[in-house]
Every structure is written in structure tokens, then in C-alpha cells.
Write an enzyme that holds these catalytic residues in place. Sequence first.
Site, PDB file in Angstrom:
ATOM      1  N   GLU A  27       0.875  -1.033   0.113  1.00 24.35           N
ATOM      2  CA  GLU A  27      -0.030  -0.422  -0.367  1.00 24.35           C
ATOM      3  C   GLU A  27       1.303   0.790   0.058  1.00 24.35           C
ATOM      4  OE1 GLU A  27      -3.225   0.176   3.043  1.00 24.35           O
ATOM      5  OE2 GLU A  27      -3.995   1.928   2.472  1.00 24.35           O
ATOM      6  N   ASN A  72      -6.838   2.026   2.481  1.00 21.84           N
ATOM      7  CA  ASN A  72      -7.692   3.396   2.830  1.00 21.84           C
ATOM      8  C   ASN A  72      -6.546   3.876   1.879  1.00 21.84           C
ATOM      9  OD1 ASN A  72      -8.814   2.078   5.144  1.00 21.84           O
ATOM     10  ND2 ASN A  72      -7.055   2.781   6.277  1.00 21.84           N
ATOM     11  N   ASN A 172     -11.925  -1.095  -1.367  1.00 22.32           N
ATOM     12  CA  ASN A 172     -11.469  -0.971   0.554  1.00 22.32           C
ATOM     13  C   ASN A 172     -12.687  -0.636   1.321  1.00 22.32           C
ATOM     14  OD1 ASN A 172      -8.972  -2.138   1.816  1.00 22.32           O
ATOM     15  ND2 ASN A 172      -9.393  -0.037   2.136  1.00 22.32           N
ATOM     16  N   GLU A 173     -12.579  -1.889   1.767  1.00 25.31           N
ATOM     17  CA  GLU A 173     -12.866  -1.681   3.439  1.00 25.31           C
ATOM     18  C   GLU A 173     -14.571  -0.720   2.963  1.00 25.31           C
ATOM     19  OE1 GLU A 173     -10.087  -0.681   6.680  1.00 25.31           O
ATOM     20  OE2 GLU A 173      -9.816  -3.328   6.560  1.00 25.31           O
ATOM     21  N   TYR A 244      -6.968  -7.869  11.736  1.00 23.51           N
ATOM     22  CA  TYR A 244      -6.107  -7.673  12.317  1.00 23.51           C
ATOM     23  C   TYR A 244      -6.164  -7.889  13.375  1.00 23.51           C
ATOM     24  CZ  TYR A 244      -4.554  -4.930   8.208  1.00 23.51           C
ATOM     25  OH  TYR A 244      -4.113  -4.726   6.962  1.00 23.51           O
ATOM     26  N   GLU A 292      -6.678  -9.016   3.511  1.00 26.37           N
ATOM     27  CA  GLU A 292      -5.639  -8.240   4.935  1.00 26.37           C
ATOM     28  C   GLU A 292      -5.911  -8.790   6.260  1.00 26.37           C
ATOM     29  OE1 GLU A 292      -5.548  -3.978   5.619  1.00 26.37           O
ATOM     30  OE2 GLU A 292      -6.480  -3.231   3.392  1.00 26.37           O
ATOM     31  N   GLN A 346       0.777  -6.079   5.846  1.00 24.06           N
ATOM     32  CA  GLN A 346       1.676  -5.655   3.874  1.00 24.06           C
ATOM     33  C   GLN A 346       3.288  -6.745   3.891  1.00 24.06           C
ATOM     34  OE1 GLN A 346       1.605  -1.294   3.832  1.00 24.06           O
ATOM     35  NE2 GLN A 346      -1.004  -1.263   4.303  1.00 24.06           N
TER      36      GLN A 346
HETATM   37  O1  AHR Z   1      -3.402  -2.304   6.621  1.00 26.28           O
HETATM   38  C1  AHR Z   1      -3.205  -1.097   6.376  1.00 26.28           C
HETATM   39  C2  AHR Z   1      -4.968   0.107   6.589  1.00 26.28           C
HETATM   40  O2  AHR Z   1      -5.542  -1.301   7.771  1.00 26.28           O
HETATM   41  C3  AHR Z   1      -5.339  -0.798   5.240  1.00 26.28           C
HETATM   42  O3  AHR Z   1      -5.401   0.367   4.561  1.00 26.28           O
HETATM   43  C4  AHR Z   1      -6.854  -0.320   5.466  1.00 26.28           C
HETATM   44  O4  AHR Z   1      -7.299  -1.334   4.351  1.00 26.28           O
HETATM   45  C5  AHR Z   1      -6.786  -1.095   7.070  1.00 26.28           C
HETATM   46  O5  AHR Z   1      -7.514  -1.271   7.856  1.00 26.28           O
END
Ligand code: AHR
Length: 504
Positions: A27, A72, A172-173, A244, A292, A346
Site C-alpha cells: 500500500e 485506505n 476497500n473497506e 488484524y 488483509e 503488508q
Molecule cells: O493495512 C493497513 C490498513 O488497514 C489498510 O489501509 C486498511 O484497508 C486497513 O484498515
Amino acid sequence: MASARLALHREFTVGPVPPRLFGSFVEHMGRCVYTGIFEPGHPTADEDGLRGDVLGLVRDIGPTVVRYPGGNFVSGYRWEDGVGPVEQRPRRLDRAWHSVESNRFGLGEFARWAERAGVEPMLALNLGTRGVQEACDLLEYANHPGGTELSDLRRAHGREEPFGVRLWCLGNELDGPWQVGHKTAYEYGRLAAETARAMRKIDASVELVACGSSNSGMATFGEWERIVLEEAYDQVDHISAHAYYRQRDGDLPSYLASAVDTDRMIEAVVATADAVRARKRSRKQLTVSFDEWNVVKSSGSPPRQWEDLPHIQGDEYTVTDAVVVGTLLHSLLRHGDRVVIACQAQLVNVLGLVRTEPGGPAWAQPIALPFREVRRLATGEVLRVGGRSDRHATERHGEVDTVDAAATWDDDAGTLALFVANRDAETPAALEVALAGFPVLQPATARTLHPGGEQLQALPGVTLDDGVLRAGLPPLSWSVLQLGAAGVPTNGNGVGSRDPGHQD
Ligand code: AHR
């Protein structure tokens, strides 16, 4: 001591190991791109400014697919800014990460990097501030052979052949209020459906991913997927999931059991997609793109000042984090019949498998160890893991299996790979695995990762007797055991076999 008695049978399979399960993510965020994969002037950089030391590490770790450019970031991104002569590219405010984007790196540079890294590119589209037309424009620029303004523009930019990108994320999201261009599920579902419909008219071979939820804790989780898929089911191929995990309030047992949430999230997304399918009487089965996932240490807050290369989430990982990452890979593998794409997030610096110093060295973080092992050894078919493990209580996930495992069998190579974690931080675990239906096997390698050492070390005392594989797992550890058909040489990692007889 905890114990686990597991069982594997050659015929009890989940399905083939999906090659795209071992993806990662680049990213425009912090130092992932700039001074991460791209640093003109770095001693190892090639003529395009791509860091050779990072490329070497990436090839060794072996991601198969890499998602780009966000995240994002993509929800406010204009792809046109990143193509054409570099000196004419605009500097822009990136609202997602409160950074100044120089656009010195864009689609053409990423495509070159992906080719050199040997990965399949997966592009995310801006469906935050943009829509159907811009998505179609990018697809035409990237994939149309020539003879139109946009495809000829690509050729004028030095890329004669189409990029041939198959995998596209429809935004995305967009369920997240933090997302630039955040939408309701209905607004997004309609936009995703119309974008997909239009894109397929340009290139019928694209594979499209609709945005699922940003995490399983979202208040709209489940309902978001249902509404989006009610609108877009027929037009898309995959639904995304993101997760995450971090250690909260010093609660190590819950952190170590994070994969329980991954299991539940995948099963909930699959159930929701299948419910929509049933209502639509559709013959098509959707699959999941877990595009992700990772463990997180820092907050990820963007800087207050507008900066070119802000330091965001340059997390330093430990072996404990690597053990959790190992179990997240187990969860993805176990669901390999429905999760066919996954991207660790990432790749470099920001939550990275790899870290770099600007102008200096690059190195792999501990979390790269299980990724690399599973990527290399998980081949053939995913096996269902039967049997049971002792369980223990956790604050966040309730009762969980102390020993967590995934396994694969490769008929062509004649190799069985077992990945196994002891999620108890205090006590070792005695592991027994009954093997059935396999040809004559011999243990070949047994390695373990635990906070006693920074690298994978030989796991001593592994035996195979009467078709039962036995090992002692250190507390808080992730281990990999590989067995080969008789004749595959062992590597002397402390593995012994007194009975190479047929295991059935
Ligand atoms: O990976 C970091 C961020 O986490 C990404 O930009 C987003 O898609 C997620 O919330």
C-alpha cells in the site's frame, strides 16, 4: 503437560491448496512503497529504482500474489496520477494517511516490480470517491491491447503489451466510517454490481472481489455482507474479509488464540454468502478473498502534519507474533475450499514481513518465518485434521484448543506437512498424530519456533511408530513437521523412525 491426539487420513481432504492463499499487500502507506520496495539511489536499486535486496527477500519468502495500491489509500486515489512521465506527475494530499503522495511510483512501476518479484498483481479500485467510469478507464488502460485512447496511452507510456491483470478489488473497506467515501451496504452493493457489470463488458476474464467487512467486530458484520451480496452476488466472484490481531491489556492467552476469530469470521462470511446464494437459487458458489490479515503492535494513527514519508506502523515483530501468524495461516489453510485468496498485510515496513532502512539494509522479520515455511511446504491437498486437543479458557474467545494444527498431503511429491502450534505459554504439549491411508512415510524434517530462539530450530525427539507420529511441543511454539514417502532423505533434525511400516 497438555496433550493432543490428532488424526490424518489421506482421503479426508478439504481440497487443493489454493496457490493464491500466500499473498501479500503493498500500500502507499508510510514506508511500504517509498524506501520500502522503491528507493532510487539505494545501493541495491536497479535502473527502475526497485530495491534488489527487498526483491531478493520477497522472492525467498515467496508471496504468490500482491494486492496494490491500498488499502485506505485507494479510496481517494486517482490512478492517472501514477502513470506517464514521472516529472509531470502531481503531488497530492493522501487523506487516508495524512501524507503527501509524490506519485513517483504508480501502476507501471508496480507491474515491473511484480514481474521481477514473480508475483501476480491484484489491483484495488477506488470506489470511495470514484465510480464505474474510472474503474472502466483503468481496466481499459491496463488490459485492452490497443487502438483506443486509453490503451494507446499505456503504449505511449512504454508498455506495449497489456498488463493482463485478472484480480480486481471493487474498493476497500467501504463499511468503515474512517474510509474516504464510506457507504451504506446498499449504496456499496449497487455500486459494486454496476462496476462489475461494466468491467466485464471490457474484459470478461476479470475476477472481481466485493468488499466484505473490515473486521468481525464491526457492528454491521454479517448484515453488511448480506446486503452487499443481495445486490452484487451474480456479478462478483469473491467477497473479502480483513482481520488484524493485537495483544490487548496484556492478555496473552487470547492473543495466542486469535485464529479462533479467523475461523469464526470465515465461517460466518461463507454462511452468509451461501444463504444469499440459496435465496437467489444461484448455481454459483462465492469464495472468500481474505485480502488483509496480520498481527499488529502499534496504533497506525496517521501523522498530524502533512509529510512525504511519515513513519506509520513500522512494527517490529517477535517470535510470539510469529507463532500467532503461524496459526492464522492454519486457519486459512483449513478453509482452503472457500478461502482461495489471502493477503498478509503488508509486505514491507508497515506491518511488514520485511523491514528496511532508507539507504541501508533490509531484513526479514520473525513473522516471515512461518509464512515462508507454509508457502513452501503446504502443497497438494489440504487435509482435514481430526481428533482432539486439550482445551483451555481465554478471555476473548472462550475455550480454545491448546494445540492448533493444519496439514497438507502432496500425492505427487509423496510428502505430508503438518503445521502445529502449542498455544499454552506455560506448559509443553504432547502431540500424537495417527496417520492412515498414506504410503510408507518417514519423518524428514521437524523444526520449531519459540521464544527461546529467533530462528526455526530442530525439534528433537520426534518419532513415528505403528503409524503414530509423536512430538513434544515447547510452550508457546509453532512447529513444522514434514514426512516423506520412504526413500525421501531425512535431514538429521533429531527425527527418528523405528517403524517405517505402512500406516493404515
Ligand atoms: O493495512 C493497513 C490498513 O488497514 C489498510 O489501509 C486498511 O484497508 C486497513 O484498515
